[in-house]
Design a protein around this motif. Structure first.
Motif, short mmCIF file in Angstrom:
data_model
loop_
_atom_site.label_atom_id
_atom_site.label_comp_id
_atom_site.label_asym_id
_atom_site.label_seq_id
_atom_site.Cartn_x
_atom_site.Cartn_y
_atom_site.Cartn_z
N THR A 76 37.56 41.51 30.03
CA THR A 76 37.43 41.90 31.43
C THR A 76 38.49 42.92 31.77
O THR A 76 39.67 42.73 31.48
CB THR A 76 37.57 40.67 32.34
N SER A 77 38.09 44.02 32.39
CA SER A 77 39.02 45.08 32.72
C SER A 77 39.98 44.62 33.82
O SER A 77 39.72 43.67 34.56
CB SER A 77 38.26 46.32 33.18
N LYS A 78 41.10 45.32 33.92
CA LYS A 78 42.09 44.98 34.94
C LYS A 78 41.54 45.22 36.34
O LYS A 78 41.84 44.48 37.27
CB LYS A 78 43.35 45.82 34.72
N ALA A 79 40.74 46.28 36.48
CA ALA A 79 40.15 46.56 37.79
C ALA A 79 39.22 45.43 38.23
O ALA A 79 39.21 45.05 39.40
CB ALA A 79 39.40 47.88 37.75
N MET A 80 38.43 44.90 37.28
CA MET A 80 37.52 43.81 37.61
C MET A 80 38.30 42.55 37.95
O MET A 80 37.93 41.80 38.87
CB MET A 80 36.56 43.55 36.45
N LYS A 81 39.38 42.29 37.24
CA LYS A 81 40.20 41.11 37.55
C LYS A 81 40.79 41.22 38.95
O LYS A 81 40.80 40.25 39.71
CB LYS A 81 41.31 40.97 36.52
N LEU B 145 37.97 40.62 41.49
CA LEU B 145 37.59 39.21 41.58
C LEU B 145 38.62 38.41 42.35
O LEU B 145 38.27 37.50 43.12
CB LEU B 145 37.40 38.64 40.18
N GLU B 146 39.88 38.75 42.18
CA GLU B 146 40.92 38.05 42.91
C GLU B 146 40.83 38.34 44.41
O GLU B 146 40.94 37.43 45.25
CB GLU B 146 42.29 38.47 42.37
N ARG B 147 40.61 39.62 44.76
CA ARG B 147 40.46 39.97 46.17
C ARG B 147 39.22 39.31 46.77
O ARG B 147 39.24 38.84 47.90
CB ARG B 147 40.38 41.48 46.34
N ALA B 148 38.13 39.30 46.01
CA ALA B 148 36.89 38.69 46.51
C ALA B 148 37.07 37.19 46.72
O ALA B 148 36.56 36.63 47.70
CB ALA B 148 35.74 38.96 45.54
N ARG B 149 37.80 36.54 45.82
CA ARG B 149 38.03 35.11 45.97
C ARG B 149 38.84 34.81 47.22
O ARG B 149 38.50 33.91 48.01
CB ARG B 149 38.75 34.57 44.74
#
Length: 395
Positions: A55-60, A63-67
């Motif tokens: 998983t790319s850093k941008a996707m991580k 996902l954290e912001r979305a959570r």
């Protein structure tokens, strides 16, 4: 007897030889043309381990912001539901059937405010309407963008401009076909921008979920103006009207205009931008009249249907001004129903200057002062009409 030599090859699928003979135990063995040599590979060694996608850093980060955003919205929604139940109990209503309209009325009753600015007044709305939405994931787990205009930085904005250009090209092709058939565009269907304006920059930013610069907003208006100027722009009317906002001044709705006087001393009130469906009308009501009605230079028989005539007479009959005022109306576009609705709203709006406040309240309750913003529903692709479907046949 010629021995069969078996070679075991690891991590390879082929072996090449530069000589036609091989030496075994000091003896030279010739390779006949019919000799077959079998090559065996070790399958256990050649098995590849399944690759694990990282998983790319941008996707991580996304996902954290979305959570965090989902947790925040969930918490705010729970507090909103609790507050709505308390508010319903205070008003003596059933919390299960307490709608947002009831919430607004209860807030206005419990917290009266004389503030003119709407943003300064207390309100209670669902968190989805209060907090701005977040963009969905624009790339997969490997970091590849979904949108073909992702690297422009404002994918939704440039996609909108792309759709405008695509519509212009389609209209140009249609115009070429009409020219070859020696046909001209119908002037009665030309689009009228009177009574509406392009969406403001803040509203457009909220719809696109992207911040825009002033130059980009100017490019948006320039592109749509070019689309509207096309002689066949009425073919994409639905697409254009999605980004138009009617000019309805709420302050003007509350302030009743004072009648003006002509050279004969008769009071009159004129209302422009009377809209209904695809019709636009301009209505003038003159006091001290005899009940004369003029529509585009004709009488009430301008409308062949009785229902349309009743729409025109309804506000005059309700206010008991049928024999006291004269009506002059100019209307273009749309059909009989839309034109009658536009004229009716204009007459009712003008009659406020000739009646008392109690009658104005009765007109408001009757719906005469409410603008009808409904538009015809568009035809759907793959269907016979707006809602109608093609007949399904199995064979």
């Amino acid at each position: 007897m010629i021995p069969i030599i078996k070679f075991v090859v690891r991590n390879s699928n082929y072996v090449s030889w530069s000589s036609s003979s091989v030496t075994a135990n000091g003896a030279k063995v010739l390779w006949p043309s019919t000799l077959t040599v079998s090559f065996c590979t070790n399958n256990n060694d050649s098995e590849k381990k399944p690759s694990v996608k990282k998983t790319s850093k941008a996707m991580k980060a996304y996902l954290e912001r979305a959570r965090k955003h989902e947790e925040f919205i969930k918490k705010e929604n729970l507090e909103y539901q609790i507050g709505k139940r308390h508010l319903a109990n205070m008003m003596g209503e059933d919390p299960e059937f307490f709608t947002q309209e009831d919430v607004n009325k209860a807030i206005e009753y419990l917290f009266p405010s004389g503030l003119f600015e709407p943003k300064a007044r207390p309100f209670m709305k669902p968190p989805e309407e209060v907090y701005p939405p977040q963009k969905a994931a624009e790339f997969d787990e490997a970091g590849r963008p979904y949108h073909f205009l992702f690297y422009t930085g404002k994918a939704n904005f440039y996609k909108l401009l792309y759709e405008v250009v695509e519509n212009i090209n389609n209209l140009n092709k249609y115009e070429d076909r009409m020219i070859r058939k020696h046909l001209t565009p119908d002037p009665t269907q030309a689009m009228s921008m009177i009574g509406s304006q392009w969406l403001p920059q803040d509203v457009l930013e909220h719809r696109l979920v992207e911040p825009l610069h002033e130059s980009q907003y100017a490019a948006f208006k320039l592109a749509f103006d070019r689309l509207v100027s096309h002689p066949y722009s009425y073919r994409v009317r639905d697409f254009i009207e999605e980004y138009r906002k009617p000019l309805v001044n709420q302050v003007a709705l509350q302030q009743i205009p004072e009648p003006q006087y002509d050279e004969n001393g008769r009071p009159y009130v004129t209302t422009t931008n009377c809209l209904r469906k695809r019709s636009w009308a301009e209505v003038t009501v003159r006091g001290a009249g005899s009940g004369k009605i003029s529509i585009n230079g004709q009488g009430l028989d301008y409308f062949a249907e009785i229902q349309s005539r009743e729409q025109i007479l309804f506000p005059l009959i309700m206010t008991k001004q049928l024999k006291n005022v004269d009506v002059e109306a100019k209307v273009i576009g749309g059909g009989p129903s839309g034109q009658a609705g536009a004229i009716r709203w204009g007459i009712a709006f003008c009659l406020r200057s000739f009646v008392d406040k109690e009658m104005i309240e009765q007109m408001r309750l009757a719906g005469l002062l409410t603008r009808d913003y409904r538009k015809p529903e568009r035809k759907k692709p793959g269907q016979a009409g707006k809602r109608k479907k093609f007949t399904w046949k199995k064979r």
